[in-house]
Write a protein that holds these residues in place. Structure first.
Motif, PDB file in Angstrom:
ATOM      1  N   PRO A 221       0.826  -1.216   0.000  1.00  8.28           N
ATOM      2  CA  PRO A 221       0.000   0.000   0.000  1.00  8.28           C
ATOM      3  C   PRO A 221       0.856   1.260   0.000  1.00  8.28           C
ATOM      4  CG  PRO A 221       0.115  -0.896   2.217  1.00  8.28           C
ATOM      5  CD  PRO A 221       0.852  -1.865   1.324  1.00  8.28           C
TER       6      PRO A 221
ATOM      7  N   HIS B 187      -7.230  -2.369  -4.578  1.00  9.59           N
ATOM      8  CA  HIS B 187      -6.257  -2.965  -3.657  1.00  9.59           C
ATOM      9  C   HIS B 187      -5.371  -3.991  -4.368  1.00  9.59           C
ATOM     10  CE1 HIS B 187      -9.949  -5.593  -2.570  1.00  9.59           C
ATOM     11  NE2 HIS B 187      -9.210  -6.302  -3.387  1.00  9.59           N
TER      12      HIS B 187
ATOM     13  N   GLN C 123      -3.794   0.311  -2.928  1.00  4.78           N
ATOM     14  CA  GLN C 123      -4.606   0.699  -1.783  1.00  4.78           C
ATOM     15  C   GLN C 123      -4.626  -0.382  -0.704  1.00  4.78           C
ATOM     16  OE1 GLN C 123      -6.071   3.971  -1.596  1.00  4.78           O
ATOM     17  NE2 GLN C 123      -4.475   3.875  -3.169  1.00  4.78           N
TER      18      GLN C 123
ATOM     19  N   ILE D 186      -6.228  -2.994   1.723  1.00  2.38           N
ATOM     20  CA  ILE D 186      -7.444  -3.801   1.614  1.00  2.38           C
ATOM     21  C   ILE D 186      -8.478  -3.277   2.604  1.00  2.38           C
ATOM     22  CG2 ILE D 186      -8.359  -6.130   2.025  1.00  2.38           C
ATOM     23  CD1 ILE D 186      -5.565  -7.180   1.235  1.00  2.38           C
ATOM     24  N   SER D 187      -9.756  -3.189   2.237  1.00  2.00           N
ATOM     25  CA  SER D 187     -10.301  -3.547   0.944  1.00  2.00           C
ATOM     26  C   SER D 187     -10.728  -2.292   0.198  1.00  2.00           C
ATOM     27  CB  SER D 187     -11.512  -4.482   1.127  1.00  2.00           C
ATOM     28  OG  SER D 187     -12.517  -3.820   1.882  1.00  2.00           O
TER      29      SER D 187
END
Length: 502
Positions: free
Chosen positions: A105, A319, A324, A326-327
Protein backbone atom coordinates in the motif's frame (compact mmCIF):
# COMPACT_ATOMS: atom_id res chain seq x y z
CA UNK A 1 -21.37 19.89 40.76
CA UNK A 2 -20.44 16.56 39.07
CA UNK A 3 -23.15 13.97 39.34
CA UNK A 4 -22.49 10.26 39.75
CA UNK A 5 -23.66 9.80 36.16
CA UNK A 6 -21.13 12.35 34.88
CA UNK A 7 -18.34 10.68 36.83
CA UNK A 8 -19.25 7.34 35.31
CA UNK A 9 -19.20 8.84 31.82
CA UNK A 10 -15.83 10.48 32.48
CA UNK A 11 -14.33 7.03 33.10
CA UNK A 12 -14.83 6.29 29.40
CA UNK A 13 -13.33 9.52 28.07
CA UNK A 14 -9.81 8.29 27.40
CA UNK A 15 -11.06 5.58 25.04
CA UNK A 16 -12.92 7.84 22.59
CA UNK A 17 -12.16 10.68 20.21
CA UNK A 18 -13.29 13.96 21.74
CA UNK A 19 -13.16 17.69 21.15
CA UNK A 20 -10.81 20.03 22.97
CA UNK A 21 -7.07 20.64 23.10
CA UNK A 22 -6.34 18.04 25.77
CA UNK A 23 -8.27 15.37 23.87
CA UNK A 24 -6.34 16.20 20.69
CA UNK A 25 -3.03 15.75 22.48
CA UNK A 26 -4.23 12.44 23.93
CA UNK A 27 -5.10 11.20 20.43
CA UNK A 28 -1.76 12.36 19.04
CA UNK A 29 0.16 10.48 21.74
CA UNK A 30 -1.67 7.25 20.99
CA UNK A 31 -1.06 7.57 17.25
CA UNK A 32 2.65 8.19 17.89
CA UNK A 33 2.87 5.00 19.94
CA UNK A 34 1.44 3.00 17.02
CA UNK A 35 3.71 4.73 14.49
CA UNK A 36 6.76 4.03 16.65
CA UNK A 37 5.84 0.35 16.94
CA UNK A 38 5.37 -0.04 13.19
CA UNK A 39 8.41 2.05 12.28
CA UNK A 40 10.60 -0.14 14.47
CA UNK A 41 9.41 -3.30 12.72
CA UNK A 42 9.75 -1.85 9.21
CA UNK A 43 13.20 -0.49 10.00
CA UNK A 44 14.43 -3.99 10.83
CA UNK A 45 12.48 -5.75 8.05
CA UNK A 46 15.15 -7.67 6.14
CA UNK A 47 12.87 -10.47 4.88
CA UNK A 48 9.26 -10.59 3.66
CA UNK A 49 8.41 -13.20 6.31
CA UNK A 50 9.91 -14.29 9.60
CA UNK A 51 9.83 -17.91 8.51
CA UNK A 52 7.94 -19.22 11.54
CA UNK A 53 5.97 -22.44 11.25
CA UNK A 54 2.21 -22.63 11.69
CA UNK A 55 2.74 -24.25 15.10
CA UNK A 56 5.23 -21.57 16.22
CA UNK A 57 2.88 -18.74 15.31
CA UNK A 58 -0.08 -20.37 17.02
CA UNK A 59 1.97 -20.86 20.17
CA UNK A 60 3.16 -17.24 20.20
CA UNK A 61 -0.40 -15.97 19.81
CA UNK A 62 -1.73 -17.84 22.83
CA UNK A 63 -0.69 -15.15 25.27
CA UNK A 64 -2.00 -12.38 23.00
CA UNK A 65 -5.39 -14.07 22.86
CA UNK A 66 -5.64 -14.28 26.66
CA UNK A 67 -8.17 -11.45 27.07
CA UNK A 68 -8.17 -9.49 30.36
CA UNK A 69 -11.13 -8.19 32.36
CA UNK A 70 -9.33 -4.97 33.28
CA UNK A 71 -7.85 -2.39 30.88
CA UNK A 72 -4.24 -2.56 29.72
CA UNK A 73 -2.23 0.42 28.51
CA UNK A 74 -1.84 0.81 24.75
CA UNK A 75 1.93 0.77 25.21
CA UNK A 76 1.70 -2.61 26.96
CA UNK A 77 -0.60 -4.08 24.30
CA UNK A 78 1.64 -2.88 21.45
CA UNK A 79 4.66 -4.43 23.12
CA UNK A 80 2.71 -7.67 23.51
CA UNK A 81 1.61 -7.89 19.85
CA UNK A 82 4.81 -6.65 18.24
CA UNK A 83 6.40 -10.08 17.85
CA UNK A 84 3.46 -12.49 17.61
CA UNK A 85 1.29 -10.33 15.33
CA UNK A 86 3.22 -7.56 13.59
CA UNK A 87 6.52 -9.35 12.98
CA UNK A 88 4.81 -12.64 12.11
CA UNK A 89 2.74 -10.97 9.38
CA UNK A 90 3.52 -11.19 5.68
CA UNK A 91 5.35 -7.98 4.81
CA UNK A 92 3.83 -7.20 1.42
CA UNK A 93 5.89 -4.02 1.07
CA UNK A 94 9.13 -6.02 0.87
CA UNK A 95 10.69 -6.14 -2.59
CA UNK A 96 10.89 -9.95 -2.53
CA UNK A 97 7.22 -10.41 -1.65
CA UNK A 98 5.90 -11.47 -5.05
CA UNK A 99 3.30 -14.16 -4.51
CA UNK A 100 -0.27 -12.96 -4.83
CA UNK A 101 -2.34 -10.06 -6.16
CA UNK A 102 -1.67 -8.46 -2.79
CA UNK A 103 -0.07 -5.07 -3.25
CA UNK A 104 2.20 -2.91 -1.13
CA UNK A 105 0.00 0.00 0.00
CA UNK A 106 1.13 3.55 -0.73
CA UNK A 107 1.48 5.90 2.24
CA UNK A 108 -1.44 8.20 1.31
CA UNK A 109 -3.74 5.18 1.36
CA UNK A 110 -2.37 3.98 4.70
CA UNK A 111 -2.75 7.44 6.25
CA UNK A 112 -6.24 7.77 4.81
CA UNK A 113 -7.17 4.61 6.75
CA UNK A 114 -6.54 6.54 9.96
CA UNK A 115 -8.88 9.32 8.85
CA UNK A 116 -11.48 6.79 7.69
CA UNK A 117 -11.39 5.02 11.03
CA UNK A 118 -11.51 8.22 13.04
CA UNK A 119 -14.42 9.73 11.09
CA UNK A 120 -16.22 6.36 10.85
CA UNK A 121 -18.65 7.45 8.16
CA UNK A 122 -21.34 5.01 7.08
CA UNK A 123 -21.84 5.22 3.35
CA UNK A 124 -25.45 4.03 3.27
CA UNK A 125 -27.28 7.32 3.78
CA UNK A 126 -26.35 10.94 3.11
CA UNK A 127 -27.10 12.04 6.66
CA UNK A 128 -24.44 9.57 7.90
CA UNK A 129 -21.81 10.62 5.35
CA UNK A 130 -22.59 14.12 4.06
CA UNK A 131 -19.20 14.89 2.47
CA UNK A 132 -18.15 11.27 1.91
CA UNK A 133 -21.22 10.58 -0.24
CA UNK A 134 -20.14 13.13 -2.81
CA UNK A 135 -16.46 12.15 -2.70
CA UNK A 136 -17.55 8.63 -3.65
CA UNK A 137 -19.90 9.88 -6.34
CA UNK A 138 -17.16 12.06 -7.81
CA UNK A 139 -14.69 9.19 -7.99
CA UNK A 140 -17.18 6.76 -9.54
CA UNK A 141 -17.88 9.43 -12.15
CA UNK A 142 -14.13 9.81 -12.75
CA UNK A 143 -13.49 6.10 -13.27
CA UNK A 144 -16.67 5.71 -15.31
CA UNK A 145 -15.21 8.34 -17.62
CA UNK A 146 -11.83 6.58 -17.75
CA UNK A 147 -13.61 3.39 -18.80
CA UNK A 148 -15.26 5.35 -21.61
CA UNK A 149 -18.85 5.27 -20.37
CA UNK A 150 -21.16 8.17 -21.16
CA UNK A 151 -22.81 10.43 -18.59
CA UNK A 152 -25.29 7.59 -18.01
CA UNK A 153 -22.54 5.52 -16.41
CA UNK A 154 -22.59 5.06 -12.66
CA UNK A 155 -21.09 2.95 -9.92
CA UNK A 156 -20.36 2.30 -6.29
CA UNK A 157 -17.40 1.27 -4.14
CA UNK A 158 -17.27 -2.40 -3.12
CA UNK A 159 -15.18 -4.69 -0.95
CA UNK A 160 -13.43 -6.04 -4.06
CA UNK A 161 -13.67 -8.20 -7.14
CA UNK A 162 -15.83 -10.98 -5.74
CA UNK A 163 -18.56 -8.57 -4.65
CA UNK A 164 -18.35 -6.59 -7.88
CA UNK A 165 -18.60 -9.75 -10.01
CA UNK A 166 -21.60 -10.83 -7.97
CA UNK A 167 -23.30 -7.49 -8.57
CA UNK A 168 -22.62 -7.65 -12.31
CA UNK A 169 -24.20 -11.10 -12.61
CA UNK A 170 -27.08 -10.15 -10.31
CA UNK A 171 -27.97 -7.21 -12.54
CA UNK A 172 -27.49 -9.32 -15.67
CA UNK A 173 -29.86 -11.99 -14.33
CA UNK A 174 -32.57 -9.57 -13.24
CA UNK A 175 -32.30 -7.42 -16.37
CA UNK A 176 -32.67 -10.52 -18.57
CA UNK A 177 -35.72 -11.77 -16.66
CA UNK A 178 -37.32 -8.34 -16.89
CA UNK A 179 -36.73 -7.90 -20.62
CA UNK A 180 -37.54 -11.49 -21.69
CA UNK A 181 -40.52 -12.29 -19.45
CA UNK A 182 -41.41 -8.94 -17.84
CA UNK A 183 -40.63 -10.74 -14.59
CA UNK A 184 -39.30 -8.81 -11.57
CA UNK A 185 -37.02 -11.21 -9.71
CA UNK A 186 -36.61 -8.79 -6.82
CA UNK A 187 -40.34 -8.93 -6.17
CA UNK A 188 -41.41 -12.36 -7.40
CA UNK A 189 -38.33 -14.59 -7.17
CA UNK A 190 -36.86 -16.61 -10.00
CA UNK A 191 -39.17 -17.36 -12.94
CA UNK A 192 -40.12 -20.90 -13.90
CA UNK A 193 -37.62 -21.31 -16.80
CA UNK A 194 -34.62 -20.10 -14.74
CA UNK A 195 -32.94 -23.53 -14.96
CA UNK A 196 -32.31 -22.88 -18.65
CA UNK A 197 -30.32 -19.69 -18.01
CA UNK A 198 -26.59 -19.83 -18.76
CA UNK A 199 -23.49 -17.68 -18.12
CA UNK A 200 -20.37 -18.11 -20.25
CA UNK A 201 -16.82 -17.30 -19.18
CA UNK A 202 -13.25 -18.32 -19.88
CA UNK A 203 -12.11 -21.64 -18.48
CA UNK A 204 -9.57 -19.55 -16.57
CA UNK A 205 -12.02 -16.97 -15.19
CA UNK A 206 -11.98 -16.17 -11.49
CA UNK A 207 -13.74 -18.67 -9.23
CA UNK A 208 -16.09 -15.90 -8.05
CA UNK A 209 -18.03 -16.23 -11.33
CA UNK A 210 -19.13 -19.76 -10.51
CA UNK A 211 -19.59 -18.85 -6.84
CA UNK A 212 -21.79 -15.86 -7.72
CA UNK A 213 -23.98 -17.83 -10.12
CA UNK A 214 -24.50 -20.47 -7.44
CA UNK A 215 -25.46 -17.82 -4.88
CA UNK A 216 -27.87 -16.29 -7.37
CA UNK A 217 -29.87 -19.50 -7.38
CA UNK A 218 -28.94 -20.69 -10.87
CA UNK A 219 -26.54 -23.39 -9.73
CA UNK A 220 -22.94 -23.93 -10.76
CA UNK A 221 -24.14 -25.98 -13.72
CA UNK A 222 -25.36 -22.72 -15.26
CA UNK A 223 -21.75 -21.62 -15.84
CA UNK A 224 -20.42 -22.80 -19.20
CA UNK A 225 -16.61 -22.61 -19.50
CA UNK A 226 -15.16 -21.53 -22.83
CA UNK A 227 -11.76 -22.96 -23.93
CA UNK A 228 -8.78 -20.63 -24.10
CA UNK A 229 -6.17 -20.15 -26.80
CA UNK A 230 -2.46 -20.78 -26.24
CA UNK A 231 -2.06 -17.29 -24.80
CA UNK A 232 -4.74 -18.12 -22.17
CA UNK A 233 -7.33 -15.75 -23.67
CA UNK A 234 -10.89 -16.86 -24.27
CA UNK A 235 -11.32 -18.29 -27.76
CA UNK A 236 -13.95 -16.04 -29.45
CA UNK A 237 -14.77 -18.59 -32.15
CA UNK A 238 -15.40 -21.31 -29.58
CA UNK A 239 -17.51 -18.83 -27.63
CA UNK A 240 -19.74 -18.13 -30.62
CA UNK A 241 -20.17 -21.82 -31.40
CA UNK A 242 -21.06 -22.61 -27.76
CA UNK A 243 -23.60 -19.76 -27.58
CA UNK A 244 -25.26 -20.96 -30.79
CA UNK A 245 -25.25 -24.57 -29.59
CA UNK A 246 -26.92 -23.55 -26.33
CA UNK A 247 -29.56 -21.63 -28.27
CA UNK A 248 -30.27 -24.67 -30.47
CA UNK A 249 -30.66 -26.79 -27.34
CA UNK A 250 -33.33 -24.39 -26.07
CA UNK A 251 -31.10 -23.01 -23.32
CA UNK A 252 -30.86 -19.30 -22.50
CA UNK A 253 -27.39 -17.73 -22.50
CA UNK A 254 -27.83 -14.27 -20.99
CA UNK A 255 -24.36 -13.08 -19.92
CA UNK A 256 -20.70 -13.36 -20.85
CA UNK A 257 -17.96 -12.63 -18.33
CA UNK A 258 -14.77 -11.38 -19.93
CA UNK A 259 -11.63 -11.42 -17.79
CA UNK A 260 -9.26 -8.51 -18.09
CA UNK A 261 -6.28 -9.88 -16.22
CA UNK A 262 -6.60 -13.51 -15.15
CA UNK A 263 -5.23 -14.32 -11.71
CA UNK A 264 -2.46 -16.60 -12.95
CA UNK A 265 -1.40 -15.22 -16.33
CA UNK A 266 -2.79 -11.69 -16.42
CA UNK A 267 -4.43 -12.62 -19.71
CA UNK A 268 -6.96 -10.26 -21.26
CA UNK A 269 -9.86 -11.78 -23.18
CA UNK A 270 -10.51 -10.24 -26.64
CA UNK A 271 -12.85 -7.49 -25.47
CA UNK A 272 -13.80 -6.10 -28.88
CA UNK A 273 -14.76 -9.52 -30.28
CA UNK A 274 -16.75 -10.43 -27.18
CA UNK A 275 -18.54 -7.08 -27.16
CA UNK A 276 -19.52 -7.54 -30.79
CA UNK A 277 -21.03 -10.95 -30.09
CA UNK A 278 -22.91 -9.64 -27.04
CA UNK A 279 -24.37 -6.76 -29.01
CA UNK A 280 -25.39 -9.12 -31.81
CA UNK A 281 -27.02 -11.66 -29.47
CA UNK A 282 -28.39 -9.25 -26.87
CA UNK A 283 -26.20 -10.65 -24.09
CA UNK A 284 -24.97 -8.79 -21.01
CA UNK A 285 -21.18 -8.27 -21.08
CA UNK A 286 -19.51 -8.09 -17.67
CA UNK A 287 -15.78 -7.36 -17.64
CA UNK A 288 -13.83 -8.56 -14.63
CA UNK A 289 -10.95 -6.07 -14.65
CA UNK A 290 -10.10 -6.51 -10.97
CA UNK A 291 -6.45 -6.96 -11.94
CA UNK A 292 -6.23 -5.27 -15.32
CA UNK A 293 -7.83 -2.01 -14.16
CA UNK A 294 -4.37 -0.67 -13.36
CA UNK A 295 -3.94 -0.20 -17.12
CA UNK A 296 -6.48 2.63 -16.97
CA UNK A 297 -3.63 4.87 -15.79
CA UNK A 298 -0.85 3.30 -17.87
CA UNK A 299 0.68 5.50 -20.57
CA UNK A 300 2.35 2.56 -22.34
CA UNK A 301 -0.26 -0.21 -22.17
CA UNK A 302 -3.66 1.43 -21.88
CA UNK A 303 -4.57 0.25 -25.39
CA UNK A 304 -4.84 -3.30 -24.03
CA UNK A 305 -8.21 -2.27 -22.58
CA UNK A 306 -9.67 -1.37 -25.99
CA UNK A 307 -13.34 -2.38 -26.00
CA UNK A 308 -13.93 -2.15 -22.25
CA UNK A 309 -16.22 0.83 -22.87
CA UNK A 310 -18.65 -1.55 -24.62
CA UNK A 311 -19.25 -3.57 -21.44
CA UNK A 312 -22.53 -3.40 -19.55
CA UNK A 313 -20.74 -3.64 -16.20
CA UNK A 314 -17.13 -3.61 -15.01
CA UNK A 315 -15.23 -4.77 -11.93
CA UNK A 316 -12.26 -2.70 -10.73
CA UNK A 317 -10.00 -3.46 -7.76
CA UNK A 318 -7.90 -0.70 -6.24
CA UNK A 319 -6.26 -2.97 -3.66
CA UNK A 320 -4.34 -4.66 -6.45
CA UNK A 321 -2.69 -2.31 -8.93
CA UNK A 322 -3.68 1.05 -7.45
CA UNK A 323 -1.77 0.24 -4.27
CA UNK A 324 -4.61 0.70 -1.78
CA UNK A 325 -4.91 -0.97 1.61
CA UNK A 326 -7.44 -3.80 1.61
CA UNK A 327 -10.30 -3.55 0.94
CA UNK A 328 -11.07 -1.20 -1.92
CA UNK A 329 -12.97 -2.05 -5.12
CA UNK A 330 -15.49 -0.51 -7.48
CA UNK A 331 -18.42 -1.72 -9.56
CA UNK A 332 -19.45 0.30 -12.63
CA UNK A 333 -22.42 0.08 -15.00
CA UNK A 334 -22.82 1.61 -18.43
CA UNK A 335 -26.40 2.65 -17.70
CA UNK A 336 -27.39 3.69 -14.18
CA UNK A 337 -30.99 2.57 -14.74
CA UNK A 338 -29.88 -1.00 -13.99
CA UNK A 339 -28.86 -0.05 -10.45
CA UNK A 340 -32.55 0.42 -9.66
CA UNK A 341 -32.78 -3.37 -9.67
CA UNK A 342 -30.86 -3.22 -6.36
CA UNK A 343 -32.89 -0.50 -4.66
CA UNK A 344 -34.93 -1.09 -1.50
CA UNK A 345 -36.43 1.76 0.49
CA UNK A 346 -36.40 1.79 4.28
CA UNK A 347 -38.26 4.61 6.01
CA UNK A 348 -35.53 5.18 8.59
CA UNK A 349 -32.69 5.16 6.06
CA UNK A 350 -33.49 6.04 2.45
CA UNK A 351 -37.16 6.99 2.22
CA UNK A 352 -38.72 7.67 -1.17
CA UNK A 353 -39.10 11.33 -0.19
CA UNK A 354 -35.31 11.70 -0.07
CA UNK A 355 -35.05 10.54 -3.67
CA UNK A 356 -37.82 12.94 -4.73
CA UNK A 357 -35.90 15.79 -3.10
CA UNK A 358 -32.64 14.83 -4.84
CA UNK A 359 -30.89 13.53 -1.71
CA UNK A 360 -28.32 10.88 -2.65
CA UNK A 361 -28.36 7.78 -0.45
CA UNK A 362 -25.73 5.39 -1.77
CA UNK A 363 -27.42 2.34 -0.25
CA UNK A 364 -29.67 2.54 -3.32
CA UNK A 365 -26.71 1.40 -5.44
CA UNK A 366 -25.17 -1.23 -3.21
CA UNK A 367 -25.86 -4.73 -1.93
CA UNK A 368 -24.28 -3.60 1.35
CA UNK A 369 -25.88 -1.31 3.89
CA UNK A 370 -23.11 -0.12 6.19
CA UNK A 371 -19.98 0.57 4.13
CA UNK A 372 -16.63 2.21 4.80
CA UNK A 373 -15.49 5.52 3.32
CA UNK A 374 -12.93 3.74 1.11
CA UNK A 375 -13.18 6.43 -1.55
CA UNK A 376 -11.04 8.69 0.65
CA UNK A 377 -8.03 6.38 0.17
CA UNK A 378 -8.32 6.63 -3.59
CA UNK A 379 -8.87 10.39 -3.51
CA UNK A 380 -5.81 11.03 -1.36
CA UNK A 381 -3.66 8.68 -3.44
CA UNK A 382 -4.66 10.24 -6.75
CA UNK A 383 -4.04 13.75 -5.42
CA UNK A 384 -0.75 13.06 -3.59
CA UNK A 385 0.83 10.88 -6.29
CA UNK A 386 -0.96 12.07 -9.41
CA UNK A 387 -2.23 9.81 -12.16
CA UNK A 388 0.96 9.98 -14.25
CA UNK A 389 3.19 8.63 -11.48
CA UNK A 390 0.70 5.86 -10.69
CA UNK A 391 0.68 4.89 -14.34
CA UNK A 392 4.48 4.76 -14.35
CA UNK A 393 4.36 2.42 -11.34
CA UNK A 394 2.12 0.03 -13.25
CA UNK A 395 4.37 0.20 -16.32
CA UNK A 396 7.47 -0.46 -14.21
CA UNK A 397 6.05 -3.68 -12.76
CA UNK A 398 5.27 -4.91 -16.28
CA UNK A 399 8.82 -4.10 -17.34
CA UNK A 400 10.24 -6.17 -14.47
CA UNK A 401 7.84 -9.04 -15.26
CA UNK A 402 9.14 -9.16 -18.84
CA UNK A 403 12.71 -9.19 -17.51
CA UNK A 404 11.84 -12.08 -15.15
CA UNK A 405 10.32 -14.14 -17.97
CA UNK A 406 13.33 -13.55 -20.22
CA UNK A 407 15.78 -14.44 -17.46
CA UNK A 408 13.95 -17.67 -16.64
CA UNK A 409 13.82 -18.59 -20.34
CA UNK A 410 17.60 -18.20 -20.61
CA UNK A 411 18.38 -20.44 -17.64
CA UNK A 412 18.58 -24.21 -17.73
CA UNK A 413 15.80 -26.30 -16.21
CA UNK A 414 13.11 -23.59 -16.29
CA UNK A 415 9.99 -23.69 -18.43
CA UNK A 416 7.99 -20.44 -18.64
CA UNK A 417 4.30 -20.92 -19.36
CA UNK A 418 3.75 -17.28 -20.40
CA UNK A 419 7.06 -16.08 -21.88
CA UNK A 420 5.45 -12.80 -23.00
CA UNK A 421 3.60 -11.63 -19.86
CA UNK A 422 0.43 -9.68 -20.63
CA UNK A 423 0.50 -7.87 -17.28
CA UNK A 424 2.87 -8.48 -14.35
CA UNK A 425 2.65 -12.20 -13.56
CA UNK A 426 5.04 -14.92 -14.68
CA UNK A 427 4.14 -18.63 -14.39
CA UNK A 428 7.02 -21.10 -14.60
CA UNK A 429 8.27 -24.49 -13.48
CA UNK A 430 11.64 -25.85 -12.47
CA UNK A 431 12.17 -29.00 -14.55
CA UNK A 432 15.28 -30.97 -13.58
CA UNK A 433 16.80 -33.89 -15.44
CA UNK A 434 15.71 -37.29 -14.19
CA UNK A 435 12.46 -38.91 -13.18
CA UNK A 436 11.64 -37.08 -9.96
CA UNK A 437 8.02 -35.92 -9.69
CA UNK A 438 8.24 -32.32 -10.89
CA UNK A 439 5.06 -31.18 -9.12
CA UNK A 440 6.34 -32.32 -5.73
CA UNK A 441 9.65 -30.60 -6.31
CA UNK A 442 8.10 -27.25 -7.23
CA UNK A 443 5.70 -27.37 -4.30
CA UNK A 444 8.64 -28.10 -2.04
CA UNK A 445 10.61 -25.18 -3.51
CA UNK A 446 7.76 -22.75 -2.82
CA UNK A 447 7.23 -23.96 0.74
CA UNK A 448 10.93 -24.00 1.52
CA UNK A 449 11.36 -20.42 0.37
CA UNK A 450 8.36 -19.35 2.43
CA UNK A 451 9.56 -21.15 5.53
CA UNK A 452 12.99 -19.56 5.20
CA UNK A 453 11.35 -16.18 4.74
CA UNK A 454 13.88 -15.04 2.14
CA UNK A 455 11.35 -14.76 -0.69
CA UNK A 456 7.60 -15.21 -0.98
CA UNK A 457 6.41 -16.59 -4.31
CA UNK A 458 3.18 -18.35 -5.28
CA UNK A 459 2.32 -21.78 -6.61
CA UNK A 460 -0.48 -22.65 -9.00
CA UNK A 461 -1.64 -25.54 -11.17
CA UNK A 462 -1.11 -25.90 -14.92
CA UNK A 463 -2.72 -28.97 -16.50
CA UNK A 464 -2.65 -30.71 -13.15
CA UNK A 465 1.00 -29.95 -12.38
CA UNK A 466 2.36 -27.56 -9.76
CA UNK A 467 4.01 -24.46 -11.20
CA UNK A 468 5.60 -21.45 -9.52
CA UNK A 469 4.49 -17.87 -10.02
CA UNK A 470 5.82 -14.35 -9.63
CA UNK A 471 3.17 -11.68 -9.12
CA UNK A 472 5.09 -8.42 -9.49
CA UNK A 473 3.04 -5.54 -8.13
CA UNK A 474 5.72 -3.60 -6.26
CA UNK A 475 7.32 -0.93 -8.45
CA UNK A 476 10.27 -0.95 -6.04
CA UNK A 477 11.09 -4.57 -6.92
CA UNK A 478 14.14 -4.38 -9.17
CA UNK A 479 15.77 -6.66 -11.70
CA UNK A 480 18.38 -7.40 -9.03
CA UNK A 481 15.63 -8.58 -6.66
CA UNK A 482 14.28 -10.90 -9.35
CA UNK A 483 17.74 -12.32 -10.05
CA UNK A 484 18.26 -12.91 -6.33
CA UNK A 485 14.99 -14.84 -6.04
CA UNK A 486 15.66 -16.94 -9.16
CA UNK A 487 19.11 -17.77 -7.76
CA UNK A 488 17.47 -18.81 -4.50
CA UNK A 489 15.00 -21.04 -6.39
CA UNK A 490 17.88 -22.75 -8.23
CA UNK A 491 19.87 -23.20 -5.05
CA UNK A 492 16.85 -24.57 -3.17
CA UNK A 493 16.01 -27.00 -5.98
CA UNK A 494 19.56 -28.36 -6.03
CA UNK A 495 19.57 -28.74 -2.25
CA UNK A 496 16.29 -30.68 -2.37
CA UNK A 497 17.44 -32.87 -5.26
CA UNK A 498 20.74 -33.53 -3.52
CA UNK A 499 19.01 -34.45 -0.29
CA UNK A 500 20.77 -31.68 1.60
CA UNK A 501 18.86 -30.52 4.72
CA UNK A 502 17.45 -27.03 4.41
Amino acid sequence: MITTTNKSAAAFDSFFLQHGEEAGEHFRNHVELVVDALAGVFQDMERPFEGKTVHDIQQELRMVLDLPEEPQSLHEVLREIEGPVIKNSLHVSHERSMAHLHCPPVLPGVLAELIIGALNQSMDSWDQSPAATYVEEGLTDYFSGLIGFSERGDGVFTSGGTQSNYMGLLLARDSFCLSKWNHAVQRDGLPEPFKKMRVLCSAEAHFSVKKSVAQLGLGEQAVVPVPVLEDHRMDPEKLRSIVERLELEGLLPFAIVSTCGTTDYGSIDPLESLAGLCEEKGLWLHVDAAYGAGLLLSEQHGDKLAGINRADSVTLDFHKWLYQPISCGMFLVKDRKHLRLLSHHADYLNPVEDEEEGILNLVNKSIQTTRRFDALKVLMTLKVLGTRLLGRMVDRTMEVARFAAEELEHRDHFHVENPLPELSTVVFQYQPDGNRTVSDLNRNIQQTLFNKGEAVIAKTSVKGETYLKFTLLNPRTSEEDVLSVIDEIEYTAKQILGGTPQ
